[in-house]
Enzyme design. Structure first.
Site, PDB file in Angstrom:
ATOM      1  CE  LYS A  31       1.702   8.630   5.679  1.00 51.55           C
ATOM      2  NZ  LYS A  31       1.951   7.404   4.883  1.00 51.55           N
ATOM      3  CB  SER A  71      -1.428   6.536   2.812  1.00 47.22           C
ATOM      4  OG  SER A  71      -0.104   6.266   3.230  1.00 47.22           O
ATOM      5  CB  SER A  90       1.812   4.950   1.177  1.00 50.52           C
ATOM      6  OG  SER A  90       0.542   4.381   1.280  1.00 50.52           O
TER       7      SER A  90
END
Lengths: 494, 95
Positions: A78, A158, A182
């Site tokens: 990420k 997210s 998330s």
């Protein structure tokens, strides 16, 4: 040769160790798939040269029989994790050219154990969002589509790029972060597994901060076992993060297949919200039956402050964010927009660098912390947080081992479908996950069914502090009972 | 509670974010939506409840108060928008 990208992480690891496949071939196969899947926009930066170098080093180590626990395993990271010498943006314009001079603790432990970095994955700007639509680097298109409909869907957020990449076989596993859901929500939306560990289990050092008392890193993968393997490498105490727990990291993989007989599973009545569609209830009921069949005892429980969790979260998280994001001032790193004096420079820089959602949250956070409003909003929310945590403490005192809930109130939705008028509509996505962050508990999302459009739905298991092994054991039972792994149709590479 | 336009401007200034005049009304609506949403917290009886700032049941660790890191100014400055002779450079602050 069989398709190397459809292996599970555990299968790939075993075949690498047995020298049936090479890290080079495994990495190259993934790089090729990534190229074909660029339309998904899951990766915001591909690092093929980096990956090939790491794979070559892994092959050398494997050849000498010195491979680490993740030797040669290709992963996606990420873009919230600082990677030394590799652009890290948090998917914000304000960090668009940021090249860290250091490595986050979590990723450094993955490389220590032999993993290979394929690239950096898309996410909502500063991890603020539930659909990956706030990313300054563009939306992620979910690999999933509704039956008979090619409208693009969100992968959740997210950690949307992480979820899409794992689901579409663009890596064997990925890192994520979870502040209010998330990891768990995008895992549920894309039919994969994601775990947010106990607060303090993984070091937060080198992860772009959103809300420091809630943020926690965790893995995504296609099976429960694979997430267990990854978490072992990611977790552990770190002198650079004083909130990281000084607790030994167990071999989580050993919990896979462990009996769940006699475990007490709480079903909180407050999670059966009014007007919840039957398609959400259905896998929840099934999950209960599956765990019962495996010998667990199902107990109805109450977590009475559940309905206040989202409100308290949307005070606490923006408050912490407004403080954390004060550092983006155009002085030490990131974007700078000149102004007529230094204050004007700050203001112009931050206006140009932050997207709408981030700006909104900073402003709300600033307001609830400002003189005259602190007690009414921030302090009150922190007290409600105490009550939310007490609800869980009471359940554990009652002898409950883990709690079973739906992961999300719906399946994935279309890009642009939610939250454009009222942001609260988007925030409601986190209704089942946010309590877990407020209480600092571990939570895992495991695929368990499908909605009426054929899209994946997940179940969430919530554990006691540092009860990750229970979650892996129980999650594995659900995974086995739910049937074959859910894989999206590969429409992007036809 | 709800905010007026002057308060939105004040928040924007505190947050050091330039907001154009035509955006104020929209932002005011969004902030008020949020404040209306969190209004329900007022139903909760929090008398005598301690606030939670950290969920962890542990004491923060202390370490020796010694320099344990540093001596790499170049790396520290590597991402700075403007530097001069090993320093961050900013617009004139003191006349």
């Amino acid at each position: 040769m069989a398709d190397l990208t459809s292996l599970t992480l555990a299968e790939a690891r075993d075949q690498l160790r047995a020298k049936k496949i090479s890290a080079k071939d495994l990495t190259d196969a993934h790089l090729k798939e990534m190229e074909k899947a660029r339309v998904l926009n899951a990766y915001v930066l591909e690092t093929p040269e980096h990956a090939q170098k790491m794979a070559a080093a892994s092959d050398a180590k494997l050849g000498r029989g010195e491979g680490g626990p993740l030797e040669g395993i290709p992963l996606g990271i990420k873009d919230l994790f600082a990677t030394n010498g590799v652009r890290t943006t948090a998917c914000s314009k304000i960090l668009e050219n940021f090249v860290p001079q250091y490595e986050s603790t979590v990723t450094s432990q993955l490389w220590r154990d032999g993993a290979v970095m394929l690239g950096k994955l898309n996410n909502d700007e500063f991890a603020m969002g539930s659909s990956n639509e706030t990313s300054a680097l563009g939306n992620v298109i979910s690999p999933w589509r509704r039956k008979g409909d090619d409208k693009p869907l969100v992968p959740g957020g997210s950690s949307g790029g992480s979820a899409a990449a794992v689901s579409a076989n663009l890596c064997l596993g990925a890192t994520g972060t979870d502040t209010g859901g998330s990891i768990r929500q995008p895992a549920a939306f894309t039919g994969i597994v994601g775990i947010k560990p106990t607060y303090g289990r993984c070091s937060r050092w080198g992860i772009v901060a959103f809300a420091s008392s809630l943020d926690q890193a965790g893995p995504f993968a296609r099976t429960v076992q694979d997430t267990a393997i990854l978490l072992r490498s990611m977790a552990g105490q770190d002198p650079k993060d004083s909130t990281s727990a000084d607790k030994a990291v167990p071999d989580y993989e050993k919990a896979i297949g462990r009996s769940v007989k006699g475990m007490k599973i709480g079903i909180p009545k407050e999670y059966r919200v009014e007007g919840m569609p039957a398609e959400i209830d259905e896998p929840w009921d099934k999950g209960r039956e599956w765990l019962k069949a495996a010998g667990a005892e199902i107990v109805d429980i109450s977590l009475p402050h559940t309905k206040y969790a989202l409100s308290a979260y949307y005070i606490i998280a923006p408050a912490e964010a407004s403080s954390n994001l004060a550092r983006y001032d155009g002085v030490r790193y990131g974007l700078r927009v000149p102004g007529k004096d230094i204050v004007d420079m700050y203001q112009q820089t931050r206006a140009a660098g932050f997207g709408k959602e981030v700006r909104r949250r900073i402003m709300i956070g600033t307001y609830v912390l400002s003189a005259g409003y602190y007690d009414a909003y921030y302090l009150r929310a922190q007290k409600v947080r105490t009550l939310i945590k007490k609800d869980f403490d009471n359940a554990w005192k009652q002898g409950i081992d883990a709690i079973l809930t739906p992961a999300t109130p719906s399946g994935a939705f279309g890009i642009g479908e939610k939250g454009s008028g009222d942001p609260v509509e988007m925030y409601l996505n986190d209704i089942f996950t946010v309590t877990v962050n407020m209480a600092g508990l571990p939570g895992i999302s495991v695929p368990a069914g499908r909605d009426r459009n054929g899209l994946p739905l997940g179940l969430q298991l919530i554990g006691k502090p540092f009860g990750e092994e229970d979650l892996f054991a129980l999650g594995h039972v659900i995974e086995q009972a739910a049937g074959p792994r859910m894989t999206p149709e590969k429409w992007w590479s036809k | 509670m709800s905010v007026d336009a002057a308060t939105v401007r004040r928040i924007a200034h505190l947050a050091r974010i330039a907001v154009a005049d035509h955006e104020i009304e929209h932002l005011r609506g969004e902030i008020n939506n949020m404040l209306a949403f969190v209004e329900q917290l007022n139903e909760v009886n929090v008398d005598g409840v301690e606030p939670t700032a950290s969920v962890e049941d542990m004491k923060l660790k202390m370490r020796d108060d010694v320099v344990s890191d540093g001596n790499y100014a170049k790396r520290v400055l590597a991402n700075a928008p403007a530097t001069d002779d090993g320093f961050f450079q900013v617009p004139k602050v003191v006349e």
